[in-house]
Design a protein around this motif. Structure first.
Motif, PDB file in Angstrom:
ATOM      1  N   SER A 105       8.062  -5.340   2.878  1.00  0.00           N
ATOM      2  CA  SER A 105       7.833  -4.833   0.880  1.00  0.00           C
ATOM      3  C   SER A 105       7.751  -3.633   0.422  1.00  0.00           C
ATOM      4  CB  SER A 105       6.547  -5.707   0.985  1.00  0.00           C
ATOM      5  OG  SER A 105       6.567  -5.881  -0.991  1.00  0.00           O
ATOM      6  N   ARG A 153       7.250 -10.650  -5.982  1.00  0.00           N
ATOM      7  CA  ARG A 153       7.461 -10.131  -5.512  1.00  0.00           C
ATOM      8  C   ARG A 153       7.687 -10.926  -3.666  1.00  0.00           C
ATOM      9  NH1 ARG A 153       6.708  -4.935  -5.465  1.00  0.00           N
ATOM     10  NH2 ARG A 153       6.016  -4.001  -3.342  1.00  0.00           N
ATOM     11  N   SER A 196       2.232  -7.816  -2.028  1.00  0.00           N
ATOM     12  CA  SER A 196       2.692  -8.750  -2.031  1.00  0.00           C
ATOM     13  C   SER A 196       2.745  -9.944  -0.392  1.00  0.00           C
ATOM     14  CB  SER A 196       4.723  -8.372  -1.898  1.00  0.00           C
ATOM     15  OG  SER A 196       4.512  -7.535  -2.628  1.00  0.00           O
ATOM     16  N   HIS A 254      12.378  -5.418  -5.265  1.00  0.00           N
ATOM     17  CA  HIS A 254      12.555  -6.579  -5.653  1.00  0.00           C
ATOM     18  C   HIS A 254      13.067  -6.305  -7.080  1.00  0.00           C
ATOM     19  CE1 HIS A 254       9.117  -8.462  -2.378  1.00  0.00           C
ATOM     20  NE2 HIS A 254       8.863  -6.969  -2.490  1.00  0.00           N
TER      21      HIS A 254
END
Length: 337
Positions: free
Chosen positions: A73, A122, A160, A102
């Protein structure tokens, strides 16, 4: 080891895009060990980031067991490409790595205030990749193990990943009622974010619906352990009670000179509230952006501050150390009888 690469997009039919024009897009990038006979080539593109040559859509390297998977992420306003440096090193350690962009909070599309304010959206992007693994695995089915899954995130990406581990948000970092007079009204990439929130709450059904999901649990017990790189002040949004419920091991890494997410203010705060975490503060004057790739000439020309480290620091060597630490963490959680 040869580096395989694939990319695509899934659509989350359960959530709309920010324009309410269709389902939410989740663009993904996959790095994996490629068969020894394939030829790697550099992707022809103008990029701020140095990247390794890849074998696009190559067959996977034969292995006695499926490769464990690491979900990635990116940071605020970044993209999966910003964690390519970690992905390819994890491949060398015997993992596959899957990053997503995202929606609304990524440089791969126009920035949206909604995407920056509603960071909790996210986490479901990452869970979607596991829920819908058949849609992107294709001929890699059975060769990448979606039952042995780990996660790594940088900055907002660490936020996230914490949601996946069980943290629950109580508020949004830049909602106007919580701002200090004269303090920042948004992140570096969207400095006036707070000014957009009241009007979005009045005018956007999609935004209001997302806002109502702020304090849901996005826990995903498929994540066995996690790497948290330079978590920022957004972690203060988490309920301390929810942090007590986090069971998966977490390794927190941060530079000692991080001004965007000061180690003692953010990483230490989070570490003290987790029961199974380790904290490693890198010395030598390392800042927030040591966790982004090495820069190209184009990157230095447009954003030298992202790619400039203190004298005597070689970012490549720091990245090697981070990858070794993360691989050790994930391998410790991948022990089978």
């Amino acid at each position: 080891m040869k580096l395989g690469f694939r990319e695509g997009v899934l659509y989350d039919e359960q959530r709309p895009d920010w324009d309410a024009a269709g389902p939410r897009p989740v663009r993904w990038s996959l790095w994996y060990p490629a068969a020894d006979h394939v030829q790697e080539r550099h992707i022809q593109e103008r990029s701020w980031f140095r990247k390794a040559a890849v074998a696009r859509d190559a067959p996977i390297r034969t292995s006695n067991r499926p490769y464990p998977l690491v979900l990635l992420s990116h940071g605020t306003g970044g993209s999966a490409a910003g964690l390519e440096w970690l992905a390819r090193r994890l491949v060398d350690h015997g993992f596959a790595a899957l990053g997503v962009d995202h929606h609304g909070n990524t440089g791969s599309e126009p920035y949206r205030a909604e995407g920056f304010a509603c960071l909790w959206e996210r986490a479901p992007d990452l869970s979607l990749m596991l829920d819908r693994c058949r849609d992107w695995l294709g001929d890699l089915t059975g060769r990448i193990d979606t039952d042995r899954v780990f996660a790594a995130g940088f900055s907002a990406g660490a936020y996230s990943v914490m949601l996946l581990l069980g943290a629950v948000a109580q508020f949004s970092q830049f909602e106007p009622s919580r701002l200090k007079p004269g303090g920042p009204r948004g992140p570096r990439e969207f400095p006036e974010l707070a000014d957009h929130i009241p009007s979005l709450l009045r005018s956007s059904d999609v935004f209001r619906e997302s806002w109502s999901r702020m304090s849901r649990s996005y826990r995903d017990d498929r994540i066995k352990s996690a790497l948290l790189c330079a978590p920022g002040r957004s972690v203060f949004c988490f309920s301390e009670e929810s942090l007590k419920t986090v069971e998966a091991p977490a390794l927190i890494l941060v530079g000692d000179a991080d001004k965007a997410a000061p180690a003692e203010e953010c990483s230490s705060w989070l570490h003290e509230r987790l029961t199974r975490s380790a904290l490693n503060i890198f010395g030598g004057g390392l800042g927030h952006y040591v966790f982004v790739p090495e820069g190209t000439e184009l990157g230095f020309a447009f954003a030298a501050e992202l790619f400039t480290d203190p004298p005597g620091i070689e970012r490549r060597a720091v990245h090697d150390e981070i990858a070794d630490l993360s691989a050790a963490l994930f391998q410790a959680g991948d022990v089978r009888p």
